[in-house]
Write a protein that holds these residues in place. Structure first.
Motif, PDB file in Angstrom:
ATOM      1  N   LEU A 262      38.863   6.859 -52.218  1.00  0.00           N
ATOM      2  CA  LEU A 262      38.415   7.043 -53.584  1.00  0.00           C
ATOM      3  C   LEU A 262      37.656   5.803 -54.029  1.00  0.00           C
ATOM      4  O   LEU A 262      38.122   4.683 -53.837  1.00  0.00           O
ATOM      5  N   ASN A 263      36.504   6.017 -54.621  1.00  0.00           N
ATOM      6  CA  ASN A 263      35.803   4.911 -55.258  1.00  0.00           C
ATOM      7  C   ASN A 263      36.653   4.477 -56.457  1.00  0.00           C
ATOM      8  O   ASN A 263      37.043   5.326 -57.255  1.00  0.00           O
ATOM      9  N   PRO A 264      36.955   3.197 -56.615  1.00  0.00           N
ATOM     10  CA  PRO A 264      37.785   2.778 -57.753  1.00  0.00           C
ATOM     11  C   PRO A 264      37.217   3.200 -59.103  1.00  0.00           C
ATOM     12  O   PRO A 264      37.953   3.324 -60.082  1.00  0.00           O
ATOM     13  N   SER A 265      35.908   3.438 -59.158  1.00  0.00           N
ATOM     14  CA  SER A 265      35.258   3.849 -60.389  1.00  0.00           C
ATOM     15  C   SER A 265      34.850   5.314 -60.298  1.00  0.00           C
ATOM     16  O   SER A 265      33.977   5.671 -59.509  1.00  0.00           O
ATOM     17  N   TYR A 266      35.485   6.170 -61.117  1.00  0.00           N
ATOM     18  CA  TYR A 266      35.138   7.591 -61.121  1.00  0.00           C
ATOM     19  C   TYR A 266      33.678   7.792 -61.480  1.00  0.00           C
ATOM     20  O   TYR A 266      32.949   8.539 -60.811  1.00  0.00           O
ATOM     21  N   GLU A 267      33.209   7.109 -62.519  1.00  0.00           N
ATOM     22  CA  GLU A 267      31.841   7.320 -62.972  1.00  0.00           C
ATOM     23  C   GLU A 267      30.812   6.873 -61.947  1.00  0.00           C
ATOM     24  O   GLU A 267      29.722   7.444 -61.850  1.00  0.00           O
ATOM     25  N   ARG A 275      21.315   7.699 -59.575  1.00  0.00           N
ATOM     26  CA  ARG A 275      20.436   6.601 -59.179  1.00  0.00           C
ATOM     27  C   ARG A 275      19.730   6.858 -57.854  1.00  0.00           C
ATOM     28  O   ARG A 275      18.913   6.066 -57.427  1.00  0.00           O
ATOM     29  N   ASP A 276      20.090   7.955 -57.191  1.00  0.00           N
ATOM     30  CA  ASP A 276      19.496   8.251 -55.887  1.00  0.00           C
ATOM     31  C   ASP A 276      19.965   7.245 -54.845  1.00  0.00           C
ATOM     32  O   ASP A 276      19.184   6.736 -54.046  1.00  0.00           O
ATOM     33  N   GLN A 277      21.270   6.957 -54.879  1.00  0.00           N
ATOM     34  CA  GLN A 277      21.867   6.004 -53.953  1.00  0.00           C
ATOM     35  C   GLN A 277      22.982   6.673 -53.156  1.00  0.00           C
ATOM     36  O   GLN A 277      23.582   7.646 -53.608  1.00  0.00           O
ATOM     37  N   TYR A 278      23.270   6.097 -52.002  1.00  0.00           N
ATOM     38  CA  TYR A 278      24.400   6.550 -51.196  1.00  0.00           C
ATOM     39  C   TYR A 278      25.546   5.552 -51.302  1.00  0.00           C
ATOM     40  O   TYR A 278      25.324   4.351 -51.358  1.00  0.00           O
ATOM     41  N   ASP A 279      26.751   6.077 -51.316  1.00  0.00           N
ATOM     42  CA  ASP A 279      27.939   5.236 -51.296  1.00  0.00           C
ATOM     43  C   ASP A 279      28.314   4.980 -49.837  1.00  0.00           C
ATOM     44  O   ASP A 279      28.903   5.828 -49.179  1.00  0.00           O
ATOM     45  N   THR A 280      27.961   3.811 -49.339  1.00  0.00           N
ATOM     46  CA  THR A 280      28.245   3.488 -47.943  1.00  0.00           C
ATOM     47  C   THR A 280      29.500   2.639 -47.802  1.00  0.00           C
ATOM     48  O   THR A 280      29.819   2.184 -46.705  1.00  0.00           O
ATOM     49  N   GLN A 281      30.209   2.429 -48.918  1.00  0.00           N
ATOM     50  CA  GLN A 281      31.441   1.640 -48.870  1.00  0.00           C
ATOM     51  C   GLN A 281      32.679   2.527 -48.836  1.00  0.00           C
ATOM     52  O   GLN A 281      33.543   2.362 -47.979  1.00  0.00           O
ATOM     53  N   GLU A 284      33.337   8.437 -50.599  1.00  0.00           N
ATOM     54  CA  GLU A 284      34.070   9.493 -51.302  1.00  0.00           C
ATOM     55  C   GLU A 284      33.244  10.770 -51.361  1.00  0.00           C
ATOM     56  O   GLU A 284      33.778  11.867 -51.187  1.00  0.00           O
ATOM     57  N   SER A 285      31.955  10.626 -51.639  1.00  0.00           N
ATOM     58  CA  SER A 285      31.083  11.791 -51.622  1.00  0.00           C
ATOM     59  C   SER A 285      30.755  12.088 -50.169  1.00  0.00           C
ATOM     60  O   SER A 285      29.937  11.413 -49.542  1.00  0.00           O
ATOM     61  N   MET A 286      31.397  13.096 -49.625  1.00  0.00           N
ATOM     62  CA  MET A 286      31.331  13.350 -48.197  1.00  0.00           C
ATOM     63  C   MET A 286      30.100  14.162 -47.787  1.00  0.00           C
ATOM     64  O   MET A 286      29.570  13.995 -46.700  1.00  0.00           O
ATOM     65  N   TRP A 287      29.679  15.068 -48.677  1.00  0.00           N
ATOM     66  CA  TRP A 287      28.542  15.933 -48.345  1.00  0.00           C
ATOM     67  C   TRP A 287      27.850  16.328 -49.638  1.00  0.00           C
ATOM     68  O   TRP A 287      28.502  16.704 -50.607  1.00  0.00           O
ATOM     69  N   GLU A 288      26.521  16.199 -49.668  1.00  0.00           N
ATOM     70  CA  GLU A 288      25.746  16.491 -50.860  1.00  0.00           C
ATOM     71  C   GLU A 288      24.531  17.347 -50.519  1.00  0.00           C
ATOM     72  O   GLU A 288      23.960  17.217 -49.441  1.00  0.00           O
ATOM     73  N   ALA A 289      24.149  18.192 -51.461  1.00  0.00           N
ATOM     74  CA  ALA A 289      22.838  18.840 -51.401  1.00  0.00           C
ATOM     75  C   ALA A 289      21.844  17.833 -51.961  1.00  0.00           C
ATOM     76  O   ALA A 289      22.001  17.360 -53.080  1.00  0.00           O
ATOM     77  N   GLU A 290      20.832  17.510 -51.174  1.00  0.00           N
ATOM     78  CA  GLU A 290      19.958  16.395 -51.502  1.00  0.00           C
ATOM     79  C   GLU A 290      18.656  16.865 -52.140  1.00  0.00           C
ATOM     80  O   GLU A 290      18.018  17.798 -51.667  1.00  0.00           O
ATOM     81  N   PHE A 291      18.292  16.181 -53.223  1.00  0.00           N
ATOM     82  CA  PHE A 291      17.048  16.491 -53.929  1.00  0.00           C
ATOM     83  C   PHE A 291      16.215  15.225 -54.052  1.00  0.00           C
ATOM     84  O   PHE A 291      16.728  14.172 -54.407  1.00  0.00           O
TER      85      PHE A 291
END
Length: 622
Positions: A262-267, A275-281, A284-291
């Motif tokens: 879990l990312n310590p920050s929900y928001e 922001r069009d960024q990936y969480d590489t730490q 938590e977001s395991m799979w996304e539909a990308e736009f």
């Protein structure tokens, strides 16, 4: 955080660069099914991008499936009271509603692409020494996606044609295929994914754009939970209880891998998407539909309307968009009063509560669920502009039984506009608010965090320029991704499945709930963790609080067998006090909720599909 690398593939020569950032998904390729085509890794990647492609279409996760079909539930409603169309999110749709056919067609396009790709790749000869990734992984990803598309169809429509062969000719007879019973389609889906899960990449990709092994395991947990539900017939030889065990086992594999947290920050989970960024730490977001892109030019084309249709309303006649604090958004979806109560009243520990609320969690005040602050903020960006001679908005309010008239000046879409009623405002500080001399006393403003709590915009994917790139022109299409699977969902699926299978939660399930609630900044009543019935309700409520607006709640209610009842309850659960509601919105929502009946557990088979596939029959009640 690593900024998403965006490449529009103009030639096949670019594919070597594209793979490392999964940006080969950024194109809209054509499937080339010739058996001798797939002779290099570059071509394997190109074809696979076409199998992924439908996920990022407007018909699926860009709008139709994610929002109109899946997002209207007891916690979220469509609020455009000027709209009189037949829409799935108003539950007045018919078999002829275009959105339903378009989503159906796009799902079968994804299946067609997968079938042609699998056939072409399996028939092609490639020297293994020329591949950095085994050919089996490409086939495994395509088989997974084919199963996932079938799952979405069976979940939403029930009995549907199971298409697992690539068409060999344009013969119209190839279209004729009867529906396979829902439970058999779902059983085929899990069998197919289980057959390939070991061939998927066991490592977490640097981006959530492609399917990894843990993603497949999480989706298996989701499908098994749906199969265990009330709306699906039991599969012969596989009791419902066994399906709960399967769901728990697959969810546990994700937890045990240690690759997601879990990312310590929900928001921040959603700020990353905005922001069009990936969480590489934390991953938590395991799979996304990308736009990608905003349609400001041909090389920045996208099909996503996340943030535009669902988000904080931001509209203005001012076309100097570089000054806006929030890019243009219709804000067509609101959180319901039921959602507000879930955050503010349900499953709360007494020591966290106090008669007076505070948005900043000042000591001694009520502890607010951080997810409520993000998902139902006390503002949007409508602004206070109007026809008044001063350019402001005239309001009437009462102070000590003394009726006053004041004028609020705030440039629309340039400042956060608090929800308000009379002189009660949902925020303590109002940006851009000016006092008109002799007309308005700012000291009269009263902070009341519950103002208009039944009609607040869904804030999960807001287009605030603090997070999203500043637009130079009005754009209704965004770069905001849509989550298909998050780790918090996996934790909740495990907790639910193990409780249903064992008849009680285990320590892992209890800790999963504690971990999710701790991140939200709220305490957990331990007694709820020790009673199976209380734990079941807690998990169900926690899924609503955590995953709201992500297109999952409707299918949760359906599999729990409470969809119609909960929708009707949400329609009548409207606060009577004017300070909490606006009758124009809440009455409109109540009408939509009242439309729901047993037939809405499934979508109708599209009229156009019945016209060409005569082996199909319409769903019962339609």
């Amino acid at each position: 955080m690593k900024m998403k690398n965006i490449y529009r593939l103009g030639t096949l020569a670019l594919f070597g660069t594209a793979l490392s950032a999964c940006s080969f998904l950024d194109t809209d390729p054509q499937i080339i099914p010739a058996e001798n085509y797939y002779t290099s890794e570059t071509k394997l990647q190109y074809g696979l991008a076409g199998v992924y492609g439908p996920l990022s279409s407007e018909e699926l996760y860009g709008n139709y499936y994610s929002l109109q079909i899946s997002n209207a539930d007891d916690l979220c409603y469509f609020n455009n009271y000027n709209n009189i169309d037949t829409r799935p999110d108003r539950y007045n749709h018919t078999a002829g509603t275009a959105v339903i056919y378009d989503a159906w067609l796009k799902l079968y396009q994804g299946i067609k692409n997968a079938n042609e790709y699998i056939k072409g790749v399996e028939a092609s000869q490639i020297d293994p020494e020329d591949l950095s990734t085994p050919k089996s992984r490409y086939v495994a990803e395509a088989r997974f996606l084919r199963a996932y598309y079938h799952f979405l169809l069976a979940q939403a429509w029930g009995d549907v044609p199971l298409r697992v062969e690539a068409a060999t000719s344009p013969n119209p007879n190839d279209v004729q295929l009867a529906a396979t019973p829902q439970e058999q389609v779902l059983k085929w889906c899990v069998d197919e994914i289980e057959a390939v899960v070991g061939d998927l990449d066991p490592e977490v990709d640097q981006t959530p754009s492609r399917v990894s092994q843990t993603v497949a395991e999480g989706i298996l947990a989701r499908i098994y939970l749906f199969m265990a539900g009330e709306s699906v017939a039991e599969v012969e030889g596989l009791p419902k209880k066994e399906m709960y065990k399967k769901a728990a086992d697959w969810a546990y594999k994700v937890i045990e891998s240690g690759k997601h947290h879990l990312n310590p920050s929900y928001e921040e989970v959603f700020i990353n998407m905005i922001r069009d960024q990936y969480d590489t730490q934390y991953h938590e977001s395991m799979w996304e539909a990308e736009f990608l892109g905003d349609r400001t030019s041909a090389d920045k084309w996208t099909n996503g309307r996340i943030g535009d249709l669902i988000g904080l309303k931001s509209q203005s006649t001012n076309t100097n968009y570089s000054e806006w604090a929030c890019n243009y958004s219709y804000g067509f979806y609101n959180g319901s009063y039921t959602l507000w109560q879930l955050y503010s009243e349900t499953d709360r520990v007494e020591s966290d509560l106090s008669p007076e609320d505070d948005e900043n969690n000042i000591a001694g005040k009520m502890v607010i669920d951080k997810r409520r602050i993000w998902n139902l903020p006390g503002y949007n960006f409508q602004g206070y502009s109007g026809s008044h001679a001063t350019g402001g908005r005239e309001i009437t309010y009462t102070v000590n039984n003394d009726k006053k008239t004041g004028i609020l000046l705030q440039t629309r879409s340039m400042h956060r506009t608090p929800w308000n009623y009379n002189n009660n405002f949902a925020m303590r500080t109002i940006e851009g608010l000016e006092e008109v001399e002799g007309k308005f006393d700012l000291n009269d403003l009263v902070y009341n965090p519950d103002v208009m709590c039944a009609i607040r915009n869904a804030g999960k994917w807001r287009r605030e320029t603090l997070y999203e790139n500043q637009m130079s022109a009005k754009s209704l299409y965004t770069t905001i991704n849509f989550p298909l699977l998050r780790y918090s969902d996996v934790l909740l699926m495990y907790a639910e499945a193990i409780n249903e299978y064992n008849g009680a939660p285990d320590d892992i399930a209890k800790q999963a709930i504690r971990e999710i609630r701790t991140r939200a900044g709220i305490q957990t009543n331990e007694s709820q963790l020790n009673d199976p019935q209380s734990f079941r309700e807690l998990v169900r409520n926690e899924r609503g609080r955590e995953l709201v607006f992500e297109g999952l709640r409707k299918y949760d209610l359906i599999r729990w067998g409470i969809f119609v009842d909960r929708m009707h309850l949400a329609g009548t659960n409207i606060p009577s006090e004017a300070i909490y509601r606006n009758t124009t919105y809440t009455d409109y929502a109540a009408t939509s909720y009242a439309n729901v009946g047993d037939r809405h557990i499934y979508l109708p088979i599209p009229t156009k599909e019945l016209a060409v596939n005569h082996a199909l029959t319409q769903n019962p009640l339609w």
